[in-house]
Design a protein around this motif. Structure first.
Motif, PDB file in Angstrom:
ATOM      1  N   TYR A  50     -19.548 -22.825 -29.249  1.00  0.00           N
ATOM      2  CA  TYR A  50     -19.861 -21.299 -28.647  1.00  0.00           C
ATOM      3  C   TYR A  50     -19.281 -21.075 -28.285  1.00  0.00           C
ATOM      4  CZ  TYR A  50     -22.331 -16.722 -28.621  1.00  0.00           C
ATOM      5  OH  TYR A  50     -22.669 -15.632 -27.766  1.00  0.00           O
ATOM      6  N   TYR A  51     -18.731 -21.582 -26.267  1.00  0.00           N
ATOM      7  CA  TYR A  51     -18.219 -20.871 -25.054  1.00  0.00           C
ATOM      8  C   TYR A  51     -16.647 -21.075 -26.165  1.00  0.00           C
ATOM      9  CZ  TYR A  51     -16.044 -20.881 -21.329  1.00  0.00           C
ATOM     10  OH  TYR A  51     -16.039 -20.648 -19.549  1.00  0.00           O
ATOM     11  N   GLN A  52     -16.568 -21.854 -26.643  1.00  0.00           N
ATOM     12  CA  GLN A  52     -15.035 -22.185 -27.462  1.00  0.00           C
ATOM     13  C   GLN A  52     -14.813 -20.775 -28.018  1.00  0.00           C
ATOM     14  OE1 GLN A  52     -13.897 -25.999 -29.302  1.00  0.00           O
ATOM     15  NE2 GLN A  52     -11.920 -25.364 -29.103  1.00  0.00           N
ATOM     16  N   GLU A  53     -15.741 -20.204 -29.021  1.00  0.00           N
ATOM     17  CA  GLU A  53     -15.142 -19.043 -30.160  1.00  0.00           C
ATOM     18  C   GLU A  53     -15.207 -18.292 -28.997  1.00  0.00           C
ATOM     19  OE1 GLU A  53     -18.000 -20.088 -33.161  1.00  0.00           O
ATOM     20  OE2 GLU A  53     -16.803 -21.296 -33.998  1.00  0.00           O
ATOM     21  N   HIS A  54     -16.269 -17.722 -28.465  1.00  0.00           N
ATOM     22  CA  HIS A  54     -16.346 -16.617 -27.489  1.00  0.00           C
ATOM     23  C   HIS A  54     -15.950 -16.955 -25.887  1.00  0.00           C
ATOM     24  CE1 HIS A  54     -18.686 -16.749 -30.885  1.00  0.00           C
ATOM     25  NE2 HIS A  54     -18.744 -15.568 -31.221  1.00  0.00           N
ATOM     26  N   HIS A  55     -14.565 -17.337 -25.653  1.00  0.00           N
ATOM     27  CA  HIS A  55     -14.992 -17.723 -24.133  1.00  0.00           C
ATOM     28  C   HIS A  55     -14.204 -15.732 -23.920  1.00  0.00           C
ATOM     29  CE1 HIS A  55     -12.882 -19.743 -20.883  1.00  0.00           C
ATOM     30  NE2 HIS A  55     -11.649 -18.770 -20.726  1.00  0.00           N
ATOM     31  N   ALA A  56     -13.144 -15.117 -23.937  1.00  0.00           N
ATOM     32  CA  ALA A  56     -12.828 -14.441 -23.545  1.00  0.00           C
ATOM     33  C   ALA A  56     -14.187 -12.873 -23.354  1.00  0.00           C
ATOM     34  CB  ALA A  56     -11.770 -13.990 -24.525  1.00  0.00           C
ATOM     35  N   ALA A  57     -15.236 -13.016 -24.697  1.00  0.00           N
ATOM     36  CA  ALA A  57     -15.884 -12.134 -24.066  1.00  0.00           C
ATOM     37  C   ALA A  57     -17.239 -12.956 -23.339  1.00  0.00           C
ATOM     38  CB  ALA A  57     -16.780 -11.839 -25.707  1.00  0.00           C
ATOM     39  N   ILE A  58     -17.349 -14.133 -22.843  1.00  0.00           N
ATOM     40  CA  ILE A  58     -17.599 -14.639 -21.768  1.00  0.00           C
ATOM     41  C   ILE A  58     -17.718 -14.099 -20.898  1.00  0.00           C
ATOM     42  CG2 ILE A  58     -19.307 -16.644 -20.869  1.00  0.00           C
ATOM     43  CD1 ILE A  58     -19.267 -17.918 -24.139  1.00  0.00           C
ATOM     44  N   GLN A  59     -16.497 -14.285 -20.511  1.00  0.00           N
ATOM     45  CA  GLN A  59     -15.374 -14.264 -19.208  1.00  0.00           C
ATOM     46  C   GLN A  59     -16.020 -12.890 -18.877  1.00  0.00           C
ATOM     47  OE1 GLN A  59     -14.550 -16.176 -16.937  1.00  0.00           O
ATOM     48  NE2 GLN A  59     -15.470 -17.719 -18.401  1.00  0.00           N
ATOM     49  N   GLU A  60     -15.773 -11.707 -20.031  1.00  0.00           N
ATOM     50  CA  GLU A  60     -16.092 -10.178 -19.875  1.00  0.00           C
ATOM     51  C   GLU A  60     -17.377 -10.271 -19.033  1.00  0.00           C
ATOM     52  OE1 GLU A  60     -14.521  -6.536 -19.160  1.00  0.00           O
ATOM     53  OE2 GLU A  60     -13.743  -8.621 -19.259  1.00  0.00           O
ATOM     54  N   TYR A  61     -18.009 -10.242 -19.823  1.00  0.00           N
ATOM     55  CA  TYR A  61     -19.829 -10.373 -19.689  1.00  0.00           C
ATOM     56  C   TYR A  61     -19.437 -10.559 -18.328  1.00  0.00           C
ATOM     57  CZ  TYR A  61     -24.498 -10.859 -19.528  1.00  0.00           C
ATOM     58  OH  TYR A  61     -25.851 -10.418 -19.381  1.00  0.00           O
TER      59      TYR A  61
END
Length: 227
Positions: free
Chosen positions: A101-112
């Motif tokens: 999940y982290y790999q697929e949504h890395h950019a969104a997680i960092q922005e959050y």
């Protein structure tokens, strides 16, 4: 009361699903018998059932979310208990799912994280206050993975049992109340994050030990005690 046509047991009306087409507004078979029947039908030919379920989920996302939210509100403790039990029984699966999940949504997680930095800090502080041991273990595990050290899965309960069996109820160096979870062989020296390589230390002892060789540190402690 109503008698189930399948098992013949008389049960309360809440044990039967609703059916507006029936005179009494209930299905003739109880919920338990209906579940058994549905499971039997599903495993007899699972493909059509999966296709129907997928089609329903795609067509009714809002309805499913509302029903899930209502169920959680009414069964919060049971849901949390099942989730905790699953995490303890399947640590590798949970870890792999989180990594994917982290790999697929890395950019969104960092922005959050950037937009909610204060909220995240508050949540972490509250988590530490409510369960400091779990917070310490998470921190130790994070440091181990950051150094690419070997990480063995275990639960907090398993660590407590191991420490109790070894008589580790306080700081193993000075006997003060323990505050830190220490890697006996430091991660910087190739130590693993495992039950056998963890010990309870007070803050002062852990800071004095740092990343030193454990045997050298123990020898220095004995010299200091004898002088």
């Amino acid at each position: 009361m109503k008698t189930c046509t399948k098992c013949g047991v008389s049960k309360g009306r809440t044990e039967f699903q609703r059916d507006r087409q029936k005179k009494d507004g209930l299905r003739p078979s109880c919920k338990e018998c209906s579940r058994k029947r549905d499971r039997h039908r599903y495993w007899a030919d699972p493909v059509p059932a999966r296709e129907r379920n997928a089609k329903y989920r795609k067509a009714n996302p809002d309805k499913i979310r509302e029903r899930a939210a209502a169920y959680y509100v009414n069964n919060a403790e049971a849901v949390k208990a099942r989730a905790a039990r699953f995490r303890e029984e399947n640590p590798e699966r949970v870890r792999a799912t989180k990594a994917l999940y982290y790999q697929e949504h890395h950019a969104a997680i960092q922005e959050y994280r950037r937009q909610n930095a204060d909220r995240i800090r508050e949540n972490r502080a509250r988590s530490y206050r409510e369960n400091p041991v779990l917070a310490l273990l998470r921190s130790a595990r994070y440091r181990a993975r950051k150094r690419a050290a070997r990480v063995e899965p275990f639960t907090t309960a398993e660590l407590y049992v191991a420490w109790e069996d070894a008589g580790m109820y306080a700081c193993v160096a000075c006997g003060a109340p323990w505050e830190h979870v220490d890697h006996i062989v430091p991660l910087a020296r190739g130590g693993a994050h495992s039950i056998d390589n963890l010990q309870p230390l007070c803050a002062a002892c852990n800071l004095s030990k740092s990343a030193r060789d454990p045997w050298e540190w123990a020898r220095d402690l004995m010299r200091g005690a004898s002088s």
